[in-house]
Each structure stands twice: as structure tokens, then as C-alpha cells.
Design a protein around this motif. Structure first.
Motif, short mmCIF file in Angstrom:
data_model
loop_
_atom_site.label_atom_id
_atom_site.label_comp_id
_atom_site.label_asym_id
_atom_site.label_seq_id
_atom_site.Cartn_x
_atom_site.Cartn_y
_atom_site.Cartn_z
N ALA A 1 0.83 -1.20 0.00
CA ALA A 1 0.00 0.00 0.00
C ALA A 1 0.87 1.26 0.00
CB ALA A 1 -0.91 0.00 1.23
N PRO A 2 0.34 2.38 -0.49
CA PRO A 2 1.08 3.63 -0.40
C PRO A 2 1.49 3.92 1.04
CG PRO A 2 -0.85 3.89 -1.80
CD PRO A 2 -0.95 2.52 -1.18
N GLY A 3 2.69 4.42 1.20
CA GLY A 3 3.24 4.64 2.54
C GLY A 3 4.17 3.53 2.96
N SER A 4 4.06 2.37 2.31
CA SER A 4 5.02 1.28 2.52
C SER A 4 6.04 1.33 1.38
CB SER A 4 4.31 -0.07 2.51
OG SER A 4 3.28 -0.11 3.47
N SER A 5 7.23 0.85 1.64
CA SER A 5 8.28 0.92 0.63
C SER A 5 8.72 -0.48 0.22
CB SER A 5 9.50 1.69 1.16
OG SER A 5 10.56 1.62 0.23
N ALA A 6 8.31 -0.87 -0.99
CA ALA A 6 8.75 -2.16 -1.51
C ALA A 6 10.26 -2.17 -1.70
CB ALA A 6 8.04 -2.45 -2.84
N ALA A 7 10.82 -1.02 -2.12
CA ALA A 7 12.26 -0.94 -2.34
C ALA A 7 13.03 -1.15 -1.04
CB ALA A 7 12.62 0.41 -2.96
N SER A 8 12.57 -0.55 0.04
CA SER A 8 13.24 -0.70 1.34
C SER A 8 13.12 -2.14 1.84
CB SER A 8 12.62 0.27 2.35
OG SER A 8 13.27 0.17 3.60
N GLU A 9 11.95 -2.73 1.70
CA GLU A 9 11.77 -4.12 2.12
C GLU A 9 12.68 -5.03 1.30
OE1 GLU A 9 8.27 -7.54 2.42
OE2 GLU A 9 7.74 -5.42 2.48
N HIS A 10 12.73 -4.81 -0.01
CA HIS A 10 13.59 -5.62 -0.88
C HIS A 10 15.05 -5.49 -0.47
CE1 HIS A 10 15.05 -7.54 -4.56
NE2 HIS A 10 15.83 -6.50 -4.76
N ALA A 11 15.48 -4.25 -0.17
CA ALA A 11 16.87 -4.03 0.22
C ALA A 11 17.21 -4.78 1.51
CB ALA A 11 17.13 -2.53 0.39
N ALA A 12 16.29 -4.78 2.48
CA ALA A 12 16.55 -5.49 3.72
C ALA A 12 16.61 -7.00 3.48
CB ALA A 12 15.46 -5.17 4.74
N LEU A 13 15.67 -7.51 2.70
CA LEU A 13 15.67 -8.95 2.41
C LEU A 13 16.92 -9.36 1.65
CD1 LEU A 13 11.90 -9.47 1.49
CD2 LEU A 13 13.04 -9.93 3.68
N GLU A 14 17.39 -8.51 0.75
CA GLU A 14 18.64 -8.78 0.05
C GLU A 14 19.81 -8.80 1.02
OE1 GLU A 14 19.46 -8.43 -3.97
OE2 GLU A 14 17.99 -9.94 -3.30
N ARG A 15 19.81 -7.87 1.97
CA ARG A 15 20.89 -7.81 2.94
C ARG A 15 20.92 -9.06 3.81
NH1 ARG A 15 25.88 -5.87 3.40
NH2 ARG A 15 26.47 -5.49 5.56
N TRP A 16 19.75 -9.57 4.21
CA TRP A 16 19.70 -10.78 5.02
C TRP A 16 20.02 -12.02 4.20
CZ3 TRP A 16 14.73 -8.18 6.96
CH2 TRP A 16 15.01 -7.40 8.10
#
Length: 303
Positions: A74-89
Motif C-alpha cells: 500500500a502507499p506509505g510502505s516501501s517495496a524498495a526498502s523491504e527488498h533491500a533489507a531482504l537482500e541484505r539478510w
């Protein structure tokens, strides 16, 4: 055959949560899902229901027949930020992200058992598993990371909470704001870990992988001290706590037990738990959810 758009209507829970703030996004979801299925060459199975309040999940299969989950944020959530964290883990303690379209707010994730969360286990066992998972998530965020800090996120929350708080809870809000200022002040520990941001038993799902039996999903990633991340676990199974005898004493014992298990300062865990409960309680009240809002504020008084 291209699936018809009505098949991908958002579930009722998401409609209730987002209708006021993101009506246009909700109306466009069926078309967005259809477009992503075509572009990413996916075959849809079904929309997950009841689902969440900030995203819609469609179970899909890739061209190779592998199961996956298409997540629309939903707007206000960041798919890019979530993806970056999952990539980091990198799959260590968390679900893997297979693909991301930040503009569409879309993620393609490996599929877990969404119907089986840690909350399905007895509380003592669920707590042990949750602590095992969260330890693996606390890693260095990396250089040039895109994540906000705890101070930045809670600063914005503090402003919103101050503006939305009804007079009846002003004293509790003032206490929460005082604690937040002290936690983020000069005496704050110099910890800079990548945090899940919304870690709770319901955000840890059963997995059919050779990496782990349980993996975290739905991060709201940020950088800061571990006590902030641990504090959300303190109020897990809140409605069971509210209905039980000696809830305040149980809550304080939970703080001590959780902090001790990962060798953190129990006072900092307690103070973050209070701030986060009050912030969430005020937000629920402002959204018209009186029952949950009052339960969260009552919980804060036990700490």
C-alpha cells in the motif's frame, strides 16, 4: 488465458484499513496484478485472505512451476526498502525476495506457509523460536544503506502522536514522548544494526526450506538499537494478556525474560515497548478502532 481483473479484488480487511487513505490504489489493484502477472510471466492461484492491512498477497507460480508470493504494498510502505533489507539478510532468518518493482510497490517473494505463524505454537515455544529468528536478523546494515534510523522514524511518529492524542490520554502520551527523547538522546547506545522494525510472532512463518523452519516476513526496516526491535515482542498475544489475571506482573516478567535472553538492558526494552504501545494505541483511536486502541494504552500502563 489472461485472468480477469475482478478475480484480484482486494480482501475486506485491506479494504477496511486502506479505503480512506488509499482508495485509488485499492481500485487499481486488480489491473496492477494482471499487469505484473503478464510482465513477470506468473500464473496466479489465489488472493490470500483475510490477508493484511497494508498489502495484498497473491499466491503465484513462476514459469518453472515454482511456488511464489506476489506482494503489493500500500502507499506509505516501501517495496524498495523491504527488498533491500531482504537482500541484505540473504535468506538468513527471513524470506527471500526474488524480484522487485519499486514503482509498482511490488515484490515477488519465495512462498512460505502463510497460514502457520509462530502464534500457532504454545507461547513458551513461540518465544524461543522468535528469539532465534531475531538474532539472525541483527546484522550490519552495510554502507550507503537506504534505511531510516530509529530516531528518524520515531521522531515522525512522535509528531503525529502529539497531534492526534485525545485529552484523556495526554498524560500517558507525555510520558511516552519523554521516554522516547531520553532513549534517542546523548546516552543512547551506539548500536547500528539492521532491524526488522515490526518483529512479532505473527511476522514469522513456517518454511519449507533447508535454511530454517521459521522465517521472518513483512519487515519495516530501519537502523538502530536492538532493544527497539525486541520491544514489539513484549506485547505479543495482547488480547490474551488483557483477559488474564495479573496481566501487569506478567508483562513486566516478559520484559525481563526477553531482555535477559539476548543480554539487553531491560529498562530500554521496557521504555521502547511503552512508547510503541502508546503510539500504536493513539493511531488506532484516531482511525476509529477504539477496542484495540484502548487495549494498547492499557498495556502501556502495565510497564
Amino acid at each position: 488465458m489472461t485472468p480477469s481483473a475482478p478475480r484480484f479484488a482486494p480482501p475486506p480487511r485491506l479494504l477496511r484499513a486502506q479505503r480512506g487513505a488509499a482508495g485509488d490504489w485499492l481500485d487499481g489493484l486488480p489491473e496492477l496484478v494482471t499487469d505484473l502477472l503478464l510482465r513477470w510471466r506468473l500464473t496466479a492461484e489465489r488472493v490470500v485472505a483475510p490477508g493484511g492491512r497494508t498489502s495484498m498477497i497473491v499466491l503465484v507460480r513462476t514459469t518453472e512451476g515454482a511456488p511464489a508470493a506476489l506482494k503489493l504494498c500500500a502507499p506509505g510502505s516501501s517495496a524498495a526498502s523491504e527488498h533491500a533489507a531482504l537482500e541484505r539478510w540473504g535468506g538468513l532468518g527471513a524470506v527471500r525476495s526474488l524480484r522487485c518493482d519499486p514503482q509498482a510497490g511490488a515484490l515477488l517473494l519465495e512462498r512460505l506457509h502463510g497460514e502457520v505463524a509462530l502464534r500457532s505454537l504454545p507461547e513458551a515455544k513461540a518465544t524461543l523460536e522468535a528469539l532465534s529468528v531475531i538474532r539472525r536478523l541483527w546484522v550490519e546494515p552495510g554502507t550507503d544503506h537506504p534505511f531510516p534510523t530509529v530516531a528518524e522514524r520515531t521522531g515522525a511518529q512522535a509528531e503525529s502522536m502529539r497531534a492526534a492524542a485525545p485529552p484523556a490520554v495526554r498524560q500517558l502520551v507525555d510520558e511516552a514522548l519523554r521516554l522516547r527523547a531520553a532513549l534517542c538522546g546523548s546516552a543512547a547506545p551506539a548500536e547500528r544494526f539492521l532491524l526488522h522494525g515490526d518483529f512479532r510472532q505473527g511476522a514469522v512463518l513456517a518454511a519449507d526450506t533447508d535454511r530454517a523452519r521459521w522465517l521472518a516476513v513483512g519487515p519495516e526496516p530501519l537502523v538502530g538499537e536492538r532493544a527497539y526491535d525486541l520491544s514489539r515482542l513484549v506485547r505479543d498475544r495482547l488480547h490474551d494478556l488483557v483477559a488474564s489475571a495479573g496481566a501487569a506482573a506478567q508483562t513486566r516478567r516478559r520484559v525481563t525474560k526477553l531482555a535477559g535472553a539476548v543480554e539487553l538492558d531491560s529498562d530500554r526494552v521496557r521504555d521502547w515497548a511503552l512508547f510503541r504501545a502508546v503510539e500504536s494505541g493513539v493511531r488506532h483511536l484516531a482511525a476509529g478502532d477504539r477496542e484495540d486502541g484502548e487495549a494498547l494504552l492499557e498495556f502501556a500502563t502495565w510497564l
